[in-house]
Design a protein around this motif. Structure first.
Motif, PDB file in Angstrom:
ATOM      1  N   ALA A 292     -15.946  17.400  78.686  1.00  0.00           N
ATOM      2  CA  ALA A 292     -15.567  18.247  79.825  1.00  0.00           C
ATOM      3  C   ALA A 292     -15.592  17.504  81.149  1.00  0.00           C
ATOM      4  CB  ALA A 292     -16.480  19.466  79.890  1.00  0.00           C
ATOM      5  N   GLY A 293     -16.353  16.438  81.232  1.00  0.00           N
ATOM      6  CA  GLY A 293     -16.460  15.711  82.484  1.00  0.00           C
ATOM      7  C   GLY A 293     -15.453  14.598  82.661  1.00  0.00           C
ATOM      8  N   LEU A 294     -14.593  14.364  81.685  1.00  0.00           N
ATOM      9  CA  LEU A 294     -13.643  13.259  81.763  1.00  0.00           C
ATOM     10  C   LEU A 294     -12.487  13.595  82.702  1.00  0.00           C
ATOM     11  CD1 LEU A 294     -13.477  12.220  77.995  1.00  0.00           C
ATOM     12  CD2 LEU A 294     -14.646  11.017  79.859  1.00  0.00           C
ATOM     13  N   PRO A 295     -12.062  12.635  83.526  1.00  0.00           N
ATOM     14  CA  PRO A 295     -10.935  12.887  84.436  1.00  0.00           C
ATOM     15  C   PRO A 295      -9.611  12.951  83.677  1.00  0.00           C
ATOM     16  CG  PRO A 295     -11.623  10.587  84.569  1.00  0.00           C
ATOM     17  CD  PRO A 295     -12.632  11.292  83.698  1.00  0.00           C
ATOM     18  N   GLN A 296      -8.656  13.617  84.263  1.00  0.00           N
ATOM     19  CA  GLN A 296      -7.299  13.753  83.735  1.00  0.00           C
ATOM     20  C   GLN A 296      -7.242  14.551  82.433  1.00  0.00           C
ATOM     21  OE1 GLN A 296      -5.285  13.582  86.317  1.00  0.00           O
ATOM     22  NE2 GLN A 296      -3.763  12.558  85.053  1.00  0.00           N
TER      23      GLN A 296
END
Length: 234
Positions: free
Chosen positions: A154-158
């Motif tokens: 959930a915290g990953l960009p894009q």
């Protein structure tokens, strides 16, 4: 009217009736037309009758279809969902050409999709695939590991983690079907309680559609009931 349009209408009517039967909100369940192995002309025909979202399992086949539609039917604003197993060497093409991915079950795959999603595109919508029945032959993260993996992804960009997907072990028993889908819904509820704004349960196919809708599905994946029987020999 055509066979595909008739089938689309029948499937949509069944979804609406099942929503009502199980006290779901009208049009709360969306239809993903699973177009793997079917020709691009079938996709175009379905799109001309109002279908927008299409699910594909095989990357090269899907890329050929996406390119054909973009070059020959640019007025069709289709939404492409990758729903098959993901190999590491396929992540770049998936990140560049799809709007949704339903089959993420490893942090490594999610990281690659995040890194390879072009910054010019909106975040890639992700569903975490859960092996809800514990089948050795099925892809998916074990239920016991799902919460920790989802919180990391959930915290990953894009990327935008939208929800969960599962393909339970086949059963003709409605109660057994509902139990599997209820287990997936409970994982989603746990994640929501942990602060994740998840809005998608990708569950239910032709054989277990009613059970999935009864237990909270927001997206059902239907193929043969729309396009006909598949011929895998082609």
């Amino acid at each position: 009217m055509s066979l595909i349009s008739d089938n689309l209408q029948a499937v949509s009517q069944h979804i609406r009736a099942t929503e009502k039967q199980y006290n779901r909100q009208p049009r709360e369940v969306s239809l993903l037309a699973v177009s793997k192995t079917f020709p691009v002309q079938a996709i175009i025909e379905a799109a001309q009758w109002g279908q927008v979202a299409f699910g594909e399992n095989y990357l090269q086949e899907a890329l050929d279809k996406i390119q054909f539609v973009r070059e020959n039917q640019p007025e069709l604003a289709l939404e492409w969902h990758f729903i098959g197993p993901i190999q590491s060497n396929k992540t770049r093409a998936i990140a560049e050409h799809f709007q949704w991915v339903h089959s993420v079950d490893r942090e490594k795959i999610a990281q690659r999709l995040s890194e390879q999603r072009p910054a010019t595109l909106p975040p890639l919508n992700i569903c975490l695939q859960i092996n809800i029945s514990g089948e050795v032959s099925k892809s998916g993260v074990p239920p016991a590991e799902a919460v920790d993996l989802a919180l990391r992804i959930a915290g990953l960009p894009q990327l935008r983690l939208r929800g969960l997907m599962a393909v339970p072990e086949p059963s003709e028993n409605l109660a057994e079907q509902r139990a599997a889908f209820a287990a997936l819904r409970k994982i989603q509820e746990t994640l929501q309680q942990r602060g994740l704004a998840l809005d998608t349960l990708s569950m239910g196919m032709s054989s277990d559609l009613d059970a999935a809708i009864a237990e909270g599905s927001t997206m059902v994946r239907i193929g043969t009931a729309i396009f006909g029987k598949r011929d895998y020999a082609k």
